[in-house]
Design an enzyme around this catalytic site. Sequence first.
Site, PDB file in Angstrom:
ATOM      1  N   ALA A 176      -4.589  32.235 -36.481  1.00 12.72           N
ATOM      2  CA  ALA A 176      -4.035  33.559 -36.794  1.00 12.72           C
ATOM      3  C   ALA A 176      -4.613  34.073 -38.112  1.00 12.72           C
ATOM      4  CB  ALA A 176      -2.517  33.488 -36.849  1.00 12.72           C
ATOM      5  N   ASP A 177      -4.591  33.238 -39.133  1.00 10.31           N
ATOM      6  CA  ASP A 177      -5.172  33.627 -40.421  1.00 10.31           C
ATOM      7  C   ASP A 177      -6.651  33.956 -40.292  1.00 10.31           C
ATOM      8  OD1 ASP A 177      -3.258  33.634 -42.534  1.00 10.31           O
ATOM      9  OD2 ASP A 177      -3.088  31.469 -42.369  1.00 10.31           O
ATOM     10  N   LEU A 178      -7.388  33.068 -39.637  1.00 12.47           N
ATOM     11  CA  LEU A 178      -8.839  33.219 -39.615  1.00 12.47           C
ATOM     12  C   LEU A 178      -9.286  34.374 -38.733  1.00 12.47           C
ATOM     13  CD1 LEU A 178      -9.858  29.456 -39.581  1.00 12.47           C
ATOM     14  CD2 LEU A 178      -9.956  31.062 -41.501  1.00 12.47           C
ATOM     15  N   HIS A 411       3.232  33.508 -46.722  1.00 10.62           N
ATOM     16  CA  HIS A 411       1.977  34.253 -46.543  1.00 10.62           C
ATOM     17  C   HIS A 411       2.244  35.543 -45.801  1.00 10.62           C
ATOM     18  CE1 HIS A 411      -2.251  34.921 -45.957  1.00 10.62           C
ATOM     19  NE2 HIS A 411      -2.018  35.126 -44.687  1.00 10.62           N
TER      20      HIS A 411
END
Length: 412
Positions: A176-178, A411
């Site tokens: 998800a972050d990347l 985050h």
Amino acid sequence: MSESTVPPGAGPLAGIRVVDLSKILAGPYVTMSLADLGADVVKVEHPDGGDPTRSWGPPFNGPDATYYLSANRNKRSVVLDLKSADGHEAVHRLISTADVVVENFRPGSSLHELYSYERLSEQYPELVVLHISAFGDAGPMRLEPGYDMVAQAAAGLMSLTGEPDGPPLKAGYAMADLSAALFGVIGVNAALVERARTGRGQYLTTSLYESQLALHVSWATGYFATRERPRRLGSGHPNLVPYQAYPASDGNFVIAVGNQDLWRRLCVTIGREDLPADPRFITNADRVTHRDALNAELEVTLRERTVEQWCTLLGQAGVPVTPIRSLDEIYASEQTQVLGMIGTVDHPAVGELEQIRFPVTFRGERPELRTAPPVLGEHSREVLSELGYDDAEVDRLLAAPGDLREEARPHQ
């Protein structure tokens, strides 16, 4: 910076300055990618510990966790309190020299308001601002906090990952972050191209949630066509069979059959010429329908030899096949070495620091690993001096107490 003043080999984004007000992974990965491409990236961190990932260990390497070291090379670090009057003024001086700002302030937070695009664009109309959030800038989930795993669960990835009879699993990478980071990089570069044409900056947004939906790809179009909820398939493919991991006598390996020719080659090589004639397995559609029956037949045969034996035989027959390799094997492999995907950079506390390099080449060369991930505040004096502060003013800024900080949160 004009083209004539860009030094040779400086990278396609040489002359672009990026102010990184983000933390954790998605935002820092965007700015590291821009830095890899030649941009001058200044990472602004709070005096009290800086980016939280500096302490996300073990493992540590030097003063910082390896998690932080993975997403912050080729940057300069400055410590400033974004909420204090002096810190706010210094950040604005920095932004006035910048082309891009990347932030992931929590929607509704004081910092999100203080550094909103509406405010920034009034003073800096050519500025490109990228905002990354967990769930997007609109909708009922807009204000919800979220880490990578929360987004993987909320946006469907975990529902598709794991064995059919096992629990949902998150992906091994922070997908998800990347994915948000990669779409962010695309957006920033597109906005810079448009700015070169129009002279105007703009506000970009992406989120962990939206980026996951974009990566659903065939899962989404399959659902839209059938309205059937997909089930977890382990390592299997929803539309191709055989296309997954299979057990050999001493471990597991992957076979990927994408057409009828490969299907026939597979069956001949493993000594199962009977399978292509079986009415259940003639076409790929047949094989998808009878997935479990076919896999049971294949597993009985494939358990008769080792991973190495099957990979050699099937590879010689032109069937896509590979052992399932661990990271130590991958990093030591000839393929990785020949591609030059691992480089080293000098770190002031660690010495030689290994890094995975940018995965795109330009004129046959990879972007340079210029500098190590900075220690906290390593470049504060350098950058503040560049902004016109004299030594006494720099001393005062860096001695300011860091007791005004954004409320703790996950985050964004």
